[in-house]
Enzyme design. Structure first.
Site, PDB file in Angstrom:
ATOM      1  N   ARG A  78      -2.222  -2.177  -3.641  1.00  0.00           N
ATOM      2  CA  ARG A  78      -3.701  -1.421  -3.518  1.00  0.00           C
ATOM      3  C   ARG A  78      -3.699  -0.171  -4.297  1.00  0.00           C
ATOM      4  O   ARG A  78      -2.874   0.593  -4.345  1.00  0.00           O
ATOM      5  CB  ARG A  78      -3.821  -1.186  -2.060  1.00  0.00           C
ATOM      6  CG  ARG A  78      -4.872  -0.345  -1.555  1.00  0.00           C
ATOM      7  CD  ARG A  78      -4.932   0.502  -0.361  1.00  0.00           C
ATOM      8  NE  ARG A  78      -6.151   0.963  -0.332  1.00  0.00           N
ATOM      9  CZ  ARG A  78      -6.388   2.109   0.494  1.00  0.00           C
ATOM     10  NH1 ARG A  78      -5.426   2.449   1.329  1.00  0.00           N
ATOM     11  NH2 ARG A  78      -7.598   2.678   0.666  1.00  0.00           N
ATOM     12  N   HIS A  80     -13.167   1.526   0.087  1.00  0.00           N
ATOM     13  CA  HIS A  80     -12.903   0.447   1.128  1.00  0.00           C
ATOM     14  C   HIS A  80     -13.368  -0.952   0.583  1.00  0.00           C
ATOM     15  O   HIS A  80     -13.872  -1.757   1.132  1.00  0.00           O
ATOM     16  CB  HIS A  80     -13.833   0.744   2.361  1.00  0.00           C
ATOM     17  CG  HIS A  80     -13.476   1.885   3.305  1.00  0.00           C
ATOM     18  ND1 HIS A  80     -14.286   2.697   3.730  1.00  0.00           N
ATOM     19  CD2 HIS A  80     -12.253   2.154   3.712  1.00  0.00           C
ATOM     20  CE1 HIS A  80     -13.510   3.658   4.497  1.00  0.00           C
ATOM     21  NE2 HIS A  80     -12.195   3.309   4.398  1.00  0.00           N
ATOM     22  N   ASN A  96       0.692  -1.160  -0.092  1.00  0.00           N
ATOM     23  CA  ASN A  96       0.063   0.042  -0.141  1.00  0.00           C
ATOM     24  C   ASN A  96       0.802   1.318   0.097  1.00  0.00           C
ATOM     25  O   ASN A  96       1.463   1.676   0.874  1.00  0.00           O
ATOM     26  CB  ASN A  96      -0.910  -0.036   1.343  1.00  0.00           C
ATOM     27  CG  ASN A  96      -1.820   1.103   1.288  1.00  0.00           C
ATOM     28  OD1 ASN A  96      -1.830   2.021   0.247  1.00  0.00           O
ATOM     29  ND2 ASN A  96      -2.699   0.957   2.228  1.00  0.00           N
ATOM     30  N   GLU A 115      -7.527  -6.077   4.449  1.00  0.00           N
ATOM     31  CA  GLU A 115      -7.396  -5.771   3.186  1.00  0.00           C
ATOM     32  C   GLU A 115      -6.464  -6.384   2.461  1.00  0.00           C
ATOM     33  O   GLU A 115      -6.318  -6.829   1.250  1.00  0.00           O
ATOM     34  CB  GLU A 115      -7.610  -4.323   3.158  1.00  0.00           C
ATOM     35  CG  GLU A 115      -8.971  -3.749   3.330  1.00  0.00           C
ATOM     36  CD  GLU A 115      -8.734  -2.442   3.923  1.00  0.00           C
ATOM     37  OE1 GLU A 115      -8.331  -1.971   5.138  1.00  0.00           O
ATOM     38  OE2 GLU A 115      -9.183  -1.335   3.289  1.00  0.00           O
ATOM     39  N   ARG A 164     -13.936  14.056   8.341  1.00  0.00           N
ATOM     40  CA  ARG A 164     -14.676  14.567   7.372  1.00  0.00           C
ATOM     41  C   ARG A 164     -16.134  14.569   7.501  1.00  0.00           C
ATOM     42  O   ARG A 164     -16.739  14.036   8.536  1.00  0.00           O
ATOM     43  CB  ARG A 164     -14.524  13.174   6.260  1.00  0.00           C
ATOM     44  CG  ARG A 164     -13.065  13.112   5.862  1.00  0.00           C
ATOM     45  CD  ARG A 164     -13.021  11.826   4.746  1.00  0.00           C
ATOM     46  NE  ARG A 164     -11.751  11.142   5.195  1.00  0.00           N
ATOM     47  CZ  ARG A 164     -11.543  10.089   4.720  1.00  0.00           C
ATOM     48  NH1 ARG A 164     -12.414   9.199   3.993  1.00  0.00           N
ATOM     49  NH2 ARG A 164     -10.277   9.408   5.295  1.00  0.00           N
TER      50      ARG A 164
END
Ligand code: ADP
Length: 396
Positions: free
Chosen positions: A89, A178, A8, A382, A238
């Site tokens: 990723r 996601h 990643n 993940e 956020r």
């Protein structure tokens, strides 16, 4: 013995996990942080040990070289030939990628062509890819997209009610993110339910960033993030869903620029903006427990927004068999889970087993036998999704 490295790459960091795919075990993991600085930090973990080094790492290429050299130096592998695949990723696959793909120059060009949809992420992923490609030219590389799992959404779900030309010309639509997490958690949930032919699952990925996903028979039919990861539920910093006019109203009232608004909505809103305390759920919870009223209302908004999406997805799925909690908050905060369930319990007939909710066992059912909906806590993985797709596409 097939070993695969899942990568990643961020703009100044590079996280990785090295898997032994025979038993899907993690044999090493680590991170290169502060790439581009004199005091970059390289951390390697394996066999329960942790090595940390502070040194100048000018670019990703150097970071990758250091990482691979250290795997040999610490005898995690005897030769790089043992690593047969690299999975990368990629946050934004746009309309171009509906599944993971073998990563070649064409794919890199495709990812670059949609970099405007995720400027910070896609460029960094490409830098990581080129660095690994140079260091390991003979090995297969695979790109795994956060958006791909949501490519099964219908147009009425992914289109926004704005002039159609923005979709056609500018690719403005809901993509969702996601995806690897939602795919992993919903897949694990289906297994835990005994692999029924049909299933209706709502996954709540609640981390610093968070999104919900409605999964019908293993396919994503809706998700709360949108064109960007700003949409949906309230997050650490956020704002999630707001009346779009809030943006133009604040701009005309206060003179803020578009770029400042972007920063305000991404970095100064959410739990942080409402509580004024922190973007970290634990800090906000601690302040709420000490009587801070803004922290208390922030936690209530958080639960309310998640519940709103659960209600909406319940309707779209035509019912729900299971709700799954995952990621930092979803896996660790029994109070966050309890607050959310409290908002939906009367409508959906959900009943939580308090003891199971407080337990720390992974992959556990936390609803009672009487509950009309099963509720699970399933730690996400993940990296394993990336490693599995790499193995699948490279036929290892
Ligand atoms: P991301 O991967 O999006 O950066 P994570 O999935 O690591 O985020 O989640 C980070 C969030 O999880 C933070 O808000 C943090 O406060 C929260 N978190 C982690 N551990 C706990 C805990 N024990 N209780 C409550 N919240 C927690």
């Amino acid at each position: 013995m097939a070993k695969i490295i899942a990568v990643n790459a961020g703009s100044s960091s590079l996280k990785f996990q090295l898997f032994e795919m025979n038993d899907e075990s993690v044999i090493a993991s680590g991170v290169v942080e502060r790439i581009g600085f004199e005091d970059a930090i390289f951390t390697l973990k394996f066999n329960g040990e942790k090595f940390e080094q502070t040194l100048p790492i000018p670019d990703h290429k150097k970071g990758v070289e250091l990482l691979l050299e250290s795997l040999i130096e610490h005898h995690v592998v005897e030769s790089l030939n043992e690593i047969q695949g690299v999975g990368h990723r990629i946050v934004q696959g746009g309309d171009l990628f509906s599944d993971s793909v073998i990563f070649d120059q064409n794919v890199a060009n495709g990812i670059a062509s949609i970099a405007n949809l995720a400027p910070l992420h896609n460029q960094a992923h490409l830098t990581g890819y080129y660095a690994f490609k140079e260091a390991m030219p003979g090995v297969g590389h695979v790109a795994v997209f956060d958006t791909a799992f949501h490519s099964t959404m219908a147009p009425e779900t992914y289109l926004y009610a704005v002039p159609y030309e923005y979709y056609e010309k500018n690719h403005v639509r809901r993509y969702g993110f996601h995806g690897s997490s939602h795919r992993y958690v919903s897949g694990r949930c289906i297994e835990l339910m005994g692999n029924p032919e049909h299933s209706k699952i709502i996954v709540c990925h609640l981390g610093a960033g968070g999104s919900l996903c409605a999964v019908k028979d293993g396919k994503s039919i809706n998700t709360s993030m949108g064109l960007t990861p700003l949409a949906g539920i309230m997050m650490g910093s956020r704002c999630g869903e707001i009346d779009p006019s809030v943006v133009t109203f604040i701009m005309s009232e206060t003179g803020e620029t578009a770029s400042r608004m972007d920063t305000i909505m991404n970095k100064e809103s959410g739990l942080l903006g409402v509580s004024g305390v922190s973007s970290d759920y634990r800090d906000v919870e601690a302040a709420a427990n000490e009587g801070n009223e803004r922290a208390q209302i922030a936690l209530k908004i958080f639960a309310r927004r998640v519940a709103d999406f659960i209600g909406s997805y319940y309707v779209q799925l035509g019912g729900v068999d299971a709700i799954c909690f995952t990621a930092g908050i979803g896996e660790n905060s029994f109070t966050a889970r309890a607050n959310i369930i409290n908002e939906i319990k009367d409508a959906l007939g959900v009943e939580i087993d308090e003891e199971a909710n407080r337990s720390r066992e992974p992959d556990r059912l936390i609803s009672t036998p009487n509950s009309k909906v099963k509720v699970y806590v399933i730690p996400t993985n993940e990296e394993l999704v990336i490693a599995r797709d790499t193995k699948r596409l490279l036929n290892l």
